[in-house]
Enzyme design. Structure first.
Site, PDB file in Angstrom:
ATOM      1  N   SER A   1      -6.310  25.097 -31.428  1.00  0.00           N
ATOM      2  CA  SER A   1      -6.513  23.849 -32.000  1.00  0.00           C
ATOM      3  C   SER A   1      -5.064  24.226 -32.534  1.00  0.00           C
ATOM      4  CB  SER A   1      -7.088  23.820 -33.101  1.00  0.00           C
ATOM      5  OG  SER A   1      -6.847  23.184 -33.734  1.00  0.00           O
TER       6      SER A   1
ATOM      7  N   GLN B   1      -7.956  -1.987   1.953  1.00  0.00           N
ATOM      8  CA  GLN B   1      -6.373  -1.706   1.712  1.00  0.00           C
ATOM      9  C   GLN B   1      -6.934  -1.003   0.353  1.00  0.00           C
ATOM     10  OE1 GLN B   1      -2.442  -3.194   1.563  1.00  0.00           O
ATOM     11  NE2 GLN B   1      -2.616  -3.194  -0.646  1.00  0.00           N
TER      12      GLN B   1
ATOM     13  N   SER C   1       0.478  -1.528   0.080  1.00  0.00           N
ATOM     14  CA  SER C   1       0.261   0.359  -0.101  1.00  0.00           C
ATOM     15  C   SER C   1       1.022   0.576  -0.023  1.00  0.00           C
ATOM     16  CB  SER C   1      -1.042   0.168   1.026  1.00  0.00           C
ATOM     17  OG  SER C   1      -0.141   0.106   2.384  1.00  0.00           O
TER      18      SER C   1
ATOM     19  N   THR D   1     -35.744  25.521 -20.136  1.00  0.00           N
ATOM     20  CA  THR D   1     -35.966  23.958 -19.818  1.00  0.00           C
ATOM     21  C   THR D   1     -35.884  22.894 -21.061  1.00  0.00           C
ATOM     22  OG1 THR D   1     -38.241  24.063 -20.125  1.00  0.00           O
ATOM     23  CG2 THR D   1     -37.355  24.745 -17.963  1.00  0.00           C
ATOM     24  N   HIS D   2     -35.907  21.884 -20.637  1.00  0.00           N
ATOM     25  CA  HIS D   2     -35.376  21.178 -21.953  1.00  0.00           C
ATOM     26  C   HIS D   2     -34.439  21.957 -22.961  1.00  0.00           C
ATOM     27  CE1 HIS D   2     -38.856  18.363 -20.754  1.00  0.00           C
ATOM     28  NE2 HIS D   2     -39.341  20.225 -20.155  1.00  0.00           N
TER      29      HIS D   2
ATOM     30  N   TYR E   1     -11.739  -7.550   9.228  1.00  0.00           N
ATOM     31  CA  TYR E   1     -10.712  -6.232   8.409  1.00  0.00           C
ATOM     32  C   TYR E   1     -10.368  -7.759   7.174  1.00  0.00           C
ATOM     33  CZ  TYR E   1      -6.861  -4.613   5.613  1.00  0.00           C
ATOM     34  OH  TYR E   1      -6.203  -3.868   5.239  1.00  0.00           O
TER      35      TYR E   1
END
Lengths: 471, 471, 471, 471
Positions: free
Chosen positions: B275, B320, B22, B153-154, B315
């Site tokens: 770009s 881990q 770990s 909306t939409h 455990y």
């Protein structure tokens, strides 16, 4: 009632209507929608926005509908949703006047309000069942404070504990699940009504009044936020997912413990199935199904989060697709809690097997290491190495831990640290006996019967208080 | 320090050691681990479990290590984890005596304690950044209380609002995100230390003392639960996912609004790219990346929940694998909050374009319907139909809403309800003017400058109080 | 038929029976189960394992049941599943002899076989609808080979293309989706029957024969694998998720393009809705719902993968929970393909707006850079910088790209490279004209009408061949 | 090389540059990018688009860079990505002329090409490791054709099988995983180069030539599709997720089988760890970590699908965020395959325990039911009930299946069907003996040593052929 008469000239395509209809899950908000319409109409009349008489007629019809139930409505996809169906019902009863109930209100704030109203009740139900589960665990723990079993890490025997201590681990997980829902409830318990489509309305509505009439703790402070946020749903489903995760861990243990190999419990016949071909089988199907359904709750959560990602403000029809996941998740979780609780409460605990495992595979070894540290004041890591080597000897020579005595310990300690420990045989025996061992772990949170008793008393009181508060 | 000397006779396979180590993410708990070891050692000495002098030596070395930092440790996969590395460090400095610091403690409770200690700080950091974001939004809103824009909306033009009102919708979402973390914090702020491997210890440790020394609000009440629960991590990552979802919605709007087609904002050069092949481009890369990373946070959450599903107590090494997702999620979310805030705070708002869109596509039409209801007391649905039909006329004849007058309204109303409405031309014009329109939506939560002002004052005070409380 | 009579002494708890029942989704495998039983019974008789006459009776009843349909069965949770219900039906008709049809067979191999049989047909249906979608795209592309539109990157204007070229991008994504299903089909088309519960049987069954009778391409080569693997389901749902992802991208474009700001298309009334409060709205609800449902498919996939994770061999009841996700995903995906195809095929393309956008925001700028490279043999990066600077000038001075001429180019090029380019005005104009521009991109895969024509001819032939092969 | 010199006037914000940089994972495509640039440059020269001499210079420098490796590049966030870094390198060596290598090419098609080139190799590597795993399984199976073990359903003893038969179940799952990757490879092995930014180019490039030079099987037929599709990545990660799911099931069994309770195998010390506090532990950490990482692969998949959802055409920077998930998933999966294979190949199989379990819990009961059916021609369901009841007797009276004889069977059969079966005692014994039992399951796919031998020979040949074909 056809909204399309104005702007759109053709009827919606039949398949498209079916595809976009929310009716299938709208029954969940039927009563909430009536309640919402009544509160709004009452407010409109009280503020003089609509005629008192009209309001009276509308409310009367809505109350009647509430008594008749959802079957009184015409529900076909062409109706779009429950809001339109209810409006249509009122219109049929009292004519065009019905339309006044929508003054200064939109389906956008109405559906958000309905969802919150209905959800508040559902959260309370789940909370109650969690408390009931804790109660069951406490009751079972009461019976098993001295029932020895092995505690596992990595599914390997680790140390000795009691069945009661293990059950209380479950209880504490559920306590957090309960408290999480309590916190979530605060964020559900706010009123979006009055936000209308997205920017409130030019009618002088009284949001405080509808908030009070609907039993919300406050109104939402920004109308665009109010109609487009569904974080309260995601949060609820997360809470339910966490409950399911905890249940799945219990189910996994029920499955493991009821194997021939573990034999720690026997499931009740009522919660087992057999095989169509193997007559000797007794299968833990309930636990397996519950374990699997945990994934469904996770997926409900993922769907909701997935739909919300990158969604521009304010209302988008995508939000409609969030709702079925909420009802689905609530139903799945509720069923899981109840059935797992009942399955668990009916298991037969095999306490002899618990003890047998506790003495057969070195689970008390740590205590021997601890005893060496206490008696001889040598560092724990060293004691750990001595005991590790000791176990190797015991295994190689086919002995059990109960055969360990002072001279064997000394033999090993000489190998490792070059000197004898000369421990009292009695100290060794006491460290290795499971019952003694458990009693000595008398630290808060530990498995000693005294600590477990204290802990379950606290839980009992907690459950009582909380159940009271939910009434 | 090799734990394997006792029970296992061969070294771990090198690939396996690497696979299970770990160490890669343990640096996050370096300071927490030192703190935890110091508190535990201090307690051991105070309770007389270990020698005061030994404790003193251990603590001194640990404090030195804290000053030197993690680079002082030998970190290679063979060391397993940071706990072993720190112990090895202390051992090198003071010899075998170092082992006493592990009396009555295990890596299982220690890692759980470390995680909670480190996480508490990280949560506070995220909370602060959320409050800072709200501050920025409030400041921007102050400048844009009269900046007209269309509310969608939409993704279709719905009604007129202001940029300030829209920004406060963001702010309220973040306020809930903030409060959610505050609730989660309570569940993180409890101490697992003393649970040892899974069943506490037979040493008479003092859990209240370590709880106080480490600054936790309480200790965890069941040791098996304490070492095997990671719901506090799942809950935190859910909170972060929700923040990310909210950020992704803002990013989506930044992307949309900065298109040539919307042109509502211009991103600062510092937060755009161009770009390699198309020289005219100005790309909203920051917003795109942040939008995409939302998925990463969701996935962190799914990983954690997926790992927890069906995991038996207590455990298991699987736990881990949960931790890296926590650090990852915290880092991703923190970066996202900061960069989106800075990107948003540097946009140039194109208020002329906002107004232009507000008048070009009937966004004020609802208000005309409302005005008809108010003036003529006809049901809203009827008014809605009249206005819908009116818009069709306007489109067909190539007019704009500003061309609508009383006689046109009457022509349509005759078609729909068979009679004229005879509205005053002035009433029509006032309903359709964006600035007037917004002012009239003077309901709590609404876009009128007065309501927005009230709302942002409240937010300002809230942020101030909370920032104070976090100090 | 009660399996419990032997081993288990109490009936299953009613809630538990409901909780574990698969009946709700078993109707999907009703015909497959009959087919499977008939083939198995036929084989048993042919191999002399059961009596020819008994077999004849069983098969006759099964065939009758097939004609009557599922309504002929008693389906309540106590029956457990469709297999038991069908057996019970046969038993009622011919008595105990019915039991012979289960000789050397188990529900474990039977359900796996049923699923594969039913799925094979469903995959074919989806494949056909994909080919139909490609057909529609090809037909639309035919009409729009010269319809100019802007191609976007980062949602910013990038380069000019045609609507046809863009539609074929969709078509090619679907072609891969189709081929992916074709590959998956191979892994579905194998026969688990004969594996019995998990280890085949001691009856001398003939697996080749049932494989042939059921129309599978081969039998599965390991019986434990055959009853416990569900990767064929996960793979199918992945394929469907990918289709949904592609559909969601189209939906996103439909939503964007039908905004007031883009105005590139108008959705048909039949595939739009309006608002209950805003009469001017025309909302792309179908596209929004389809976009949202994409998340549901992803979640189906996640559920299946989540259930499979860490599941020990062989059959576990968890596997039952996988199946509803399959049917759900197939249904959702099928509906999405059909409705999006119809929505798309009915849009009105606004070609003037397409052209307008193409000339207004420098989308042809790359071609000017290319022209400079071709004519003047200077490196592309330099040309890119010149054109970039040129655009800044054009914007600052309020000009359009159509105002660009040789002297303006020279002014900029002197700034950047210190010398004039002296391009012919005509070359400049041709590079910047959208129609000309598109024609010159005459590379395979490009937007020139000639290339698009070639490409759609190939697709047309492909679809024809594949539709033929599916017959 | 600063792209920003033209259009954008300010440098990108430092944090924003870091936030948007892809450099961290670009090392995976370093060699692919060089290869791609060389092929493109070679083609440009061969088609006369750029000067032969210039091309020669560029290629030479690129080849040198390939030899020097990635360390030769300046990689800081300001450089944006590997493409720019490589261009900068070439520019430093040969000056402005370097820019010619980008004629008719964009980062959009280049990155898509690079990803596919690099991925093709990685898929081959995974495929090889899968074949190696199958080889190991075949070799182990060879040794264990007669090693009796219990086969489980619902984790309950079901029927008797052999360890070899069980191992081949794993092998067949991997065979499908292998074939799935083979199918995916076809969809990866197509060339996007020449698509440029999104609409190809007006330079007369030769796509067939670059396709051949880069070793692709074909070029992609639509340029907009080519630069914006990442389904090949999602599909690959799905394949890897499926492999992980299969590995996780093996790991689960390793964990279960190495418990004290099962004791079917012992893991090698090299693939186990011990505890810092419990010296007796031998933990299956490798299997646990691998099991947990399965969730990471699922999450990689979810991230990719989540990013693709609703993403408009063509290239969006979001696509960049997909790539790290690919490399991550490939690495995780590769490591998992190798380590699980090695862990599995080093386990010690406890064949006595396998036999012991096989005789202790009725796993051969089905065969007794089958024998009754064969001998007495009574329906299987009836035989099943008799055996079920028999087992109850045996359990109640503390007997074992080996104590079952004809008179006991008759006693039960009289209870159930009212008559004696009068089976030969020898038939009963043979049905119940594990070795005999396994031998009789001599159906294709079954556990009889003869069938297993046939099956592993086929697998051996398959692996050999496929390894050959990958060379």
């Amino acid at each position: 009632m056809n909204l399309r008469g104005g702007r759109l000239q053709k009827k919606m395509d039949e398949e498209a209507a079916k595809f976009t209809s929310s009716l299938e899950s709208d029954h969940h908000i039927f009563y909430a929608d009536i309640k919402c319409n009544i509160a709004h109409t009452r407010m409109l009349a009280r503020e003089g926005i609509i005629d008192e008489k009209t309001a009276h007629k509308i409310i009367k019809v809505l109350e009647e509908l509430g008594k008749e139930g959802i079957k009184a409505l015409k529900l076909d996809p062409s109706v779009e949703d429950i809001h339109m169906a209810i409006e249509e019902y009122v219109t049929e009863k009292i004519g065009e006047e019905a339309g006044f109930m929508h003054t200064g209100k939109s389906r956008n704030d109405q559906v958000a309000t309905d969802l919150r109203l209905a959800l508040k009740e559902k959260i309370r139900e789940i909370q109650k069942e969690l408390l009931n589960f804790i109660k069951v665990l406490v009751r079972m723990a009461e019976d098993h404070k001295e029932t020895i079993m092995v505690g596992y890490t990595h599914l390997q025997h680790a140390q000795v504990t009691t069945f009661a201590h293990h059950l209380l681990a479950y209880a504490h997980a559920f306590k957090r699940d309960y408290e999480r829902l309590k916190d979530t409830y605060k964020r559900v318990d706010v009123n979006p009504l009055g936000s209308a489509a997205l920017t409130t309305t030019s009618f002088p509505i009284n949001r405080k009044l509808t908030t009070r009439l609907l039993g919300f703790s406050d109104y939402m402070e920004n109308s665009m936020d109010a109609v487009s946020s569904r974080d309260f749903i995601a949060e609820t489903i997360f809470d339910l997912s966490m409950i399911a995760a905890n249940l799945s861990r219990i189910c996994e243990e029920m499955i493991l413990w009821s194997t021939y190999e573990f034999r720690l419990i026997e499931l009740a016949d009522e919660f087992s199935s057999t095989s169509s071909i193997m007559p000797q089988k007794k299968n833990p199907d309930v636990a397996e199904i519950a374990r699997a359904r945990t994934s469904n709750l996770y997926s409900n959560l993922m769907s909701v989060l997935g739909i919300l990602k990158g969604l521009p403000y304010t209302y988008n029809r995508d939000l409609q697709e969030i709702t079925p996941h909420l009802w689905d998740a609530l139903g799945t979780c509720y069923d899981m809690i109840c059935i797992v609780r009942r399955m668990l409460s009916t298991v037969k605990v095999n306490s002899e097997r618990g003890f047998e495992l506790a003495v057969s595979n070195f689970a008390t070894a740590t205590d021997l290491a601890d005893a060496i540290v206490m008696e001889k004041k040598i560092p724990f890591r060293t004691a750990h190495q001595i005991v590790g080597r000791l176990i190797n000897h015991v295994i190689k020579e086919g002995l059990s831990l109960l055969d360990v005595n002072s001279s064997l310990v000394d033999k090993v300690s000489e190998e490792i640290i070059g000197e004898k420990l000369e421990l009292d045989d009695d100290i060794i025996r006491r460290a290795l006996d499971p019952h003694e061992n458990v009693k000595r772990r008398n630290v808060p949170g530990g498995p000693s019967p005294r600590m477990v008793e204290a802990s379950l008393k606290k839980l009992e009181a907690y459950v009582k208080d909380e159940l009271e508060s939910l009434k």
